[in-house]
Design a protein around this motif. Structure first.
Motif, PDB file in Angstrom:
ATOM      1  N   LYS A 151      -0.614 -36.829 -33.188  1.00  0.00           N
ATOM      2  CA  LYS A 151      -1.148 -36.908 -34.630  1.00  0.00           C
ATOM      3  C   LYS A 151      -1.515 -36.208 -35.537  1.00  0.00           C
ATOM      4  N   GLY A 152      -1.132 -36.784 -36.434  1.00  0.00           N
ATOM      5  CA  GLY A 152      -1.294 -35.332 -37.484  1.00  0.00           C
ATOM      6  C   GLY A 152       0.167 -35.020 -38.308  1.00  0.00           C
ATOM      7  N   VAL A 153       1.293 -35.509 -37.707  1.00  0.00           N
ATOM      8  CA  VAL A 153       2.368 -34.764 -38.446  1.00  0.00           C
ATOM      9  C   VAL A 153       3.505 -35.770 -38.727  1.00  0.00           C
ATOM     10  N   ARG A 154       3.861 -35.786 -39.819  1.00  0.00           N
ATOM     11  CA  ARG A 154       4.277 -36.173 -41.072  1.00  0.00           C
ATOM     12  C   ARG A 154       5.756 -36.082 -40.959  1.00  0.00           C
ATOM     13  N   GLU A 155       6.046 -34.999 -40.470  1.00  0.00           N
ATOM     14  CA  GLU A 155       7.644 -35.713 -40.721  1.00  0.00           C
ATOM     15  C   GLU A 155       8.573 -33.896 -39.815  1.00  0.00           C
ATOM     16  N   VAL A 156       9.123 -34.706 -39.645  1.00  0.00           N
ATOM     17  CA  VAL A 156      10.044 -33.352 -37.704  1.00  0.00           C
ATOM     18  C   VAL A 156      11.390 -33.727 -38.035  1.00  0.00           C
ATOM     19  N   SER A 157      12.063 -32.579 -38.146  1.00  0.00           N
ATOM     20  CA  SER A 157      13.977 -32.446 -38.275  1.00  0.00           C
ATOM     21  C   SER A 157      14.146 -31.465 -38.122  1.00  0.00           C
ATOM     22  N   VAL A 158      15.229 -31.823 -36.294  1.00  0.00           N
ATOM     23  CA  VAL A 158      15.211 -31.175 -35.385  1.00  0.00           C
ATOM     24  C   VAL A 158      17.145 -30.136 -35.846  1.00  0.00           C
ATOM     25  N   HIS A 159      17.403 -29.653 -36.837  1.00  0.00           N
ATOM     26  CA  HIS A 159      18.608 -28.874 -36.661  1.00  0.00           C
ATOM     27  C   HIS A 159      19.240 -28.493 -35.251  1.00  0.00           C
ATOM     28  N   TYR A 160      20.423 -29.349 -34.749  1.00  0.00           N
ATOM     29  CA  TYR A 160      21.185 -29.085 -34.049  1.00  0.00           C
ATOM     30  C   TYR A 160      22.107 -27.520 -33.580  1.00  0.00           C
ATOM     31  N   PRO A 161      23.097 -27.320 -34.237  1.00  0.00           N
ATOM     32  CA  PRO A 161      23.182 -26.304 -34.363  1.00  0.00           C
ATOM     33  C   PRO A 161      22.600 -25.022 -34.909  1.00  0.00           C
ATOM     34  N   SER A 162      22.205 -24.632 -35.625  1.00  0.00           N
ATOM     35  CA  SER A 162      21.257 -24.264 -36.077  1.00  0.00           C
ATOM     36  C   SER A 162      19.694 -23.400 -35.275  1.00  0.00           C
ATOM     37  N   ALA A 163      19.621 -24.464 -34.466  1.00  0.00           N
ATOM     38  CA  ALA A 163      18.002 -25.017 -33.148  1.00  0.00           C
ATOM     39  C   ALA A 163      17.098 -24.417 -34.164  1.00  0.00           C
ATOM     40  N   THR A 164      16.592 -25.030 -34.972  1.00  0.00           N
ATOM     41  CA  THR A 164      15.741 -24.774 -35.911  1.00  0.00           C
ATOM     42  C   THR A 164      15.304 -25.863 -36.275  1.00  0.00           C
ATOM     43  N   LEU A 165      13.438 -26.207 -35.977  1.00  0.00           N
ATOM     44  CA  LEU A 165      12.811 -27.373 -36.945  1.00  0.00           C
ATOM     45  C   LEU A 165      12.252 -26.696 -37.447  1.00  0.00           C
ATOM     46  N   CYS A 166      11.987 -28.187 -38.617  1.00  0.00           N
ATOM     47  CA  CYS A 166      11.122 -28.046 -39.817  1.00  0.00           C
ATOM     48  C   CYS A 166      10.362 -29.108 -39.369  1.00  0.00           C
ATOM     49  N   ILE A 167       8.873 -28.839 -40.211  1.00  0.00           N
ATOM     50  CA  ILE A 167       7.394 -29.532 -39.498  1.00  0.00           C
ATOM     51  C   ILE A 167       7.284 -29.934 -40.240  1.00  0.00           C
ATOM     52  N   SER A 168       6.617 -30.721 -40.846  1.00  0.00           N
ATOM     53  CA  SER A 168       5.399 -31.099 -41.669  1.00  0.00           C
ATOM     54  C   SER A 168       4.194 -32.418 -40.885  1.00  0.00           C
ATOM     55  N   GLY A 169       3.088 -31.581 -41.139  1.00  0.00           N
ATOM     56  CA  GLY A 169       1.623 -32.748 -41.341  1.00  0.00           C
ATOM     57  C   GLY A 169       0.454 -31.276 -41.344  1.00  0.00           C
ATOM     58  N   THR A 170      -0.372 -32.125 -41.154  1.00  0.00           N
ATOM     59  CA  THR A 170      -2.117 -31.550 -41.114  1.00  0.00           C
ATOM     60  C   THR A 170      -1.524 -29.718 -40.709  1.00  0.00           C
ATOM     61  N   PRO A 171      -2.504 -28.818 -40.673  1.00  0.00           N
ATOM     62  CA  PRO A 171      -2.490 -26.948 -40.032  1.00  0.00           C
ATOM     63  C   PRO A 171      -3.019 -27.573 -38.707  1.00  0.00           C
ATOM     64  N   ALA A 172      -3.768 -27.810 -38.614  1.00  0.00           N
ATOM     65  CA  ALA A 172      -3.725 -28.518 -36.690  1.00  0.00           C
ATOM     66  C   ALA A 172      -2.750 -29.038 -36.054  1.00  0.00           C
ATOM     67  N   ALA A 173      -2.247 -29.975 -35.980  1.00  0.00           N
ATOM     68  CA  ALA A 173      -0.744 -30.363 -35.495  1.00  0.00           C
ATOM     69  C   ALA A 173       0.369 -29.351 -35.655  1.00  0.00           C
ATOM     70  N   ILE A 174       0.167 -28.806 -37.161  1.00  0.00           N
ATOM     71  CA  ILE A 174       1.930 -27.498 -36.642  1.00  0.00           C
ATOM     72  C   ILE A 174       1.796 -26.557 -36.675  1.00  0.00           C
ATOM     73  N   GLN A 175       0.854 -26.110 -35.424  1.00  0.00           N
ATOM     74  CA  GLN A 175       0.640 -24.557 -34.986  1.00  0.00           C
ATOM     75  C   GLN A 175       1.489 -24.268 -34.031  1.00  0.00           C
ATOM     76  N   LEU A 176       2.217 -23.189 -33.971  1.00  0.00           N
ATOM     77  CA  LEU A 176       3.116 -23.048 -32.594  1.00  0.00           C
ATOM     78  C   LEU A 176       1.934 -23.438 -31.431  1.00  0.00           C
ATOM     79  N   SER A 177       1.247 -22.813 -31.403  1.00  0.00           N
ATOM     80  CA  SER A 177       0.259 -23.599 -29.952  1.00  0.00           C
ATOM     81  C   SER A 177       0.131 -24.395 -29.911  1.00  0.00           C
ATOM     82  N   THR A 178      -0.149 -24.816 -30.790  1.00  0.00           N
ATOM     83  CA  THR A 178      -0.323 -26.910 -30.036  1.00  0.00           C
ATOM     84  C   THR A 178       1.402 -27.145 -30.066  1.00  0.00           C
ATOM     85  N   LEU A 179       2.544 -26.494 -31.065  1.00  0.00           N
ATOM     86  CA  LEU A 179       3.816 -27.623 -30.807  1.00  0.00           C
ATOM     87  C   LEU A 179       4.399 -27.200 -29.373  1.00  0.00           C
TER      88      LEU A 179
END
Length: 714
Positions: free
Chosen positions: A18-46
């Motif tokens: 809940k609260g996550v709008r867009e998620v993209s995981v780039h496998y070659p660089s092992a990078t997560l790009c995520i957008s959403g509400t501040p509470a939803a995209i905190q590292l402690s939440t994810l």
């Protein structure tokens, strides 16, 4: 992460939050790009959500840590590949003896079949563990992918073989399980090496963590660079590499080659900002005040931005992900349907299991998952090697379709520093005398035109300039200088000299050079000489523009400068008069850009270009660009000149071509292979070889771009 299926599993799991709008995981660089509400995209939440899948989520790692992680993955894969190859070789040898009929009796064949199974155990139980682990994780995320198919294929091959041995048959398929694991391990190791090479493109932005000298507790002392805070005074020794961004307290010569590739050092004045990666060339220590510490430097920000933007996906990658997402469930359904269908056709249970096993093996979508990200990573790395830092690698897809290229003038097509285009002097005044007097008249002036005249006057290396006794400056207008001989020289614009009651003869004006900046010098006799200076085009401006025109691009120059200067430069670089637009405000620039055939690319360096950089489909900031221009651009040139734009467009075309090739052939393979394996009997071993060949083909095709040495054939 182990493969693209892992990336899709993480995406699918996070998208349901809940609260996550867009998620993209780039496998070659092992990078997560995520957008959403501040509470939803905190590292402690994810992080806890990801941990339940068996992965670990952290802050973006430094480049050195990423190298270490990939090296660890390489060792991990190499160990399993060695075990798989060693024991798999004996498994394959035993199977070949059975297939070739080289054994004397059926009893011996059965014994050899058992031996084949025994040698396959280390491969299945040790080398194949990563596949089972990743398959279980993707099942937990409700996004079954390639590793589920691989795991089922291996387990199916072993179970069918054990069942056949129990029935007394020597026609076992342990070799299929072994080949499936070993060939996929080879593919994964090659992928990891390609990812490692793509990451090495960022090494150009890394600096050594040496100790530096700082003013602390009323004395100079040496401390680790990562402990230096903003505002600290730092002492630079002659020849020292600048490790932090800062503001100079004293003037000095700085070599920017290591950061920018600029061949000539530049003279920086007190108060000017210098960036980490440059080198101080003075003969005495220089002091600067730190403006950005480790992690906040321009190089750090550029590196982080590039890696963050790598997680964004273009349309081709999204298409590949959608294809891979439904391919695995489809293969599972087909495998389950194949078993009863073959039995209904009257074939035996053994044939039914073998057909279903072949469907699982042949449908592994690893080639589809790797088709686009490996090509994108290779293209980004190649661009960096060619002197272009891509802040948004997804822009490669747009760059491949660019139709119009719009260029700013000052600082983009030109060097940003003036040079003497033409000069004329009073009759009887020779060049050497004029240079001697001019060098005294402009000495110590920081005005850009005065510095250009000083460079021209200093070209006569054997002259010993006179000394001046007095200097009277009128900022923005001119100056009066008294020589040690008592003679006065007056230097400035023609209008200012006229206001100083100095008459200028007709020959002091050259109408054909009205587009240039005019500087007049007079002595006590009167008018001495006139100089016409222009901002000269960068060395490769004409070559780059002609290459763009020859490639079919619509090329325009849009500037806020005077029409005469714009037209002159356009003629110098090979642009038609109607393609040169002068005296345009920032808003007018953006409107004009939107009227060009799209997609459009804009190259600009100043604050007045930020609107156009945003209005263009892709914005590029040249080497000397302002901070605002760099922030608004998708790519930044790291070397002087315009050649990087031509290289970037060539790299983008090759990258998209390889993306399309990879995506087309991998999709064609999976579609045709699934159809064939359902309609006709294909031995599982053949299915393994076909699947591995498709994955290696995609990987090597992407590597062909990564290892390209130049773009001469673009």
């Amino acid at each position: 992460m182990w493969c693209t299926s892992c990336a899709l599993a993480v995406e699918g799991s996070l998208k349901r939050l809940k609260g996550v709008r867009e998620v993209s995981v780039h496998y070659p660089s092992a990078t997560l790009c995520i957008s959403g509400t501040p509470a939803a995209i905190q590292l402690s939440t994810l992080a806890p959500k990801i941990k339940r899948l068996g992965y670990r989520l952290t802050e973006l790692e430094p480049v050195a840590d990423a190298h270490g992680r990939l090296e660890e993955e390489s060792r991990y894969l190499t160990l399993r590949l060695m075990v798989g190859s060693l024991f798999g070789m004996w498994t394959m040898l035993a199977s070949l003896l059975i297939y070739a009929g080289a054994l004397p009796s059926e009893r011996v064949e059965l014994v050899v079949a058992w031996v084949s199974g025994a040698f396959s155990l280390p491969v299945v139980l040790f080398a194949g563990v990563p596949f089972y682990r990743a398959g279980w994780r993707t099942l937990l995320a409700k996004r079954p992918g390639m590793d589920v198919l691989v795991s089922l294929g291996v387990i199916g091959a072993v179970m069918v073989s054990v069942w056949l041995l129990w029935r007394g048959s020597s026609e076992v398929y342990f070799d299929t399980a072994v080949m499936l694991i070993v060939l996929l391990l080879v593919g994964r190791l090659v992928e990891t090496l390609c990812r490692h090479r793509g990451l090495k493109a960022l090494d150009a932005l890394a600096l050594p963590n040496d100790d530096i000298t700082v003013w602390q507790d009323e004395h100079w002392e040496s401390v680790p660079v990562d402990e230096v805070m903003k505002g600290t005074r730092v002492e630079l020794a002659p020849g020292e590499l600048i490790a932090l961004d800062g503001i100079l307290e004293d003037p000095g010569w700085i070599d920017t080659a290591s950061l920018t590739g600029e061949s000539l050092p530049r003279h920086f004045h007190a108060g000017q900002k210098v960036y980490a990666g440059c080198r101080y060339l003075g003969t005495t220590p220089l002091v600067m005040q730190v403006s950005a510490g480790v992690g906040k430097r321009r190089l750090d920000q550029l590196c982080d931005e590039m890696r963050r933007y790598q997680a964004k996906k273009g349309e081709l990658q999204k298409l590949a992900d959608r294809f891979a997402a439904w391919l695995s469930p489809l293969a599972l359904v087909l495998a389950m349907l194949t078993l009863p269908a073959v039995l209904l056709l009257g074939l035996g249970l053994e044939d039914a299991f073998v057909r279903a096993l072949s469907v699982l093996v042949v449908a592994c979508p690893c080639a589809v998952g790797l088709a686009v990200p490996l090509a994108s990573l290779a293209g980004s790395g190649q661009a960096m090697q060619q002197g272009v830092a891509l802040r948004d690698p997804a822009a490669l897809e747009i760059l491949a379709h660019i139709r119009s290229v719009a260029l700013d003038k000052t600082g983009t097509l030109t060097t940003g520093s003036h040079t003497v285009l033409h000069w004329q002097a009073r009759e009887g005044v020779d060049e050497r005398t004029l240079q001697r007097k001019l060098s005294v008249a402009v000495a110590g002036s920081e005005h850009p035109l005065a510095q250009a005249l000083a460079r021209w006057a200093g070209s006569q290396g054997d002259q010993r300039p006179e000394q001046c006794l007095q200097v009277n400056d009128t900022p923005g207008e001119g100056r009066r200088v008294q020589l040690n001989s008592g003679e006065w020289l007056t230097l400035g614009s023609a209008g200012w000299l006229s206001r100083q009651q100095i008459a200028l003869p007709a020959q002091a004006e050259e109408a054909t050079l009205s587009f240039a900046s005019q500087v007049v010098i007079a002595d006590e006799v009167g008018w001495l000489a006139s100089f016409y200076l222009t901002d000269q085009p960068v060395d490769d401006a004409e070559t780059s523009v002609k290459r763009l025109l020859a490639s079919g691009y619509v090329v325009a120059m849009i500037s806020g400068d005077r029409q005469g200067a714009v037209s002159w430069l356009g003629e110098r670089v090979g642009l038609a008069r109607e393609a040169c637009y002068a005296q345009r405000s920032p808003e007018a620039k953006a409107r004009l850009l939107q009227g060009l055939p799209s997609p459009t690319l804009y190259v600009g360096d100043g604050l007045n270009d930020t609107l156009s950089l945003a209005a263009a489909d892709v914005g590029v900031a040249p080497l000397s660009a302002s901070e605002a221009a760099r922030e608004g651009a998708s790519a930044q040139l790291m070397t002087p000149g315009m050649g990087g734009v031509v290289k970037l467009l060539g790299i983008a075309k090759r990258t998209r071509r390889i993306m399309v090739q990879n995506l087309f052939f991998s999709a064609l393979y999976n579609t045709l292979a699934l159809g064939l394996v359902v309609l006709m009997a294909i031995p599982p071993l053949v299915a393994v070889l076909a699947m591995a060949a498709s994955s290696l083909t995609v990987t090597l095709n992407a590597a062909r771009l990564a290892w390209a040495e130049s773009d001469e054939n673009s």
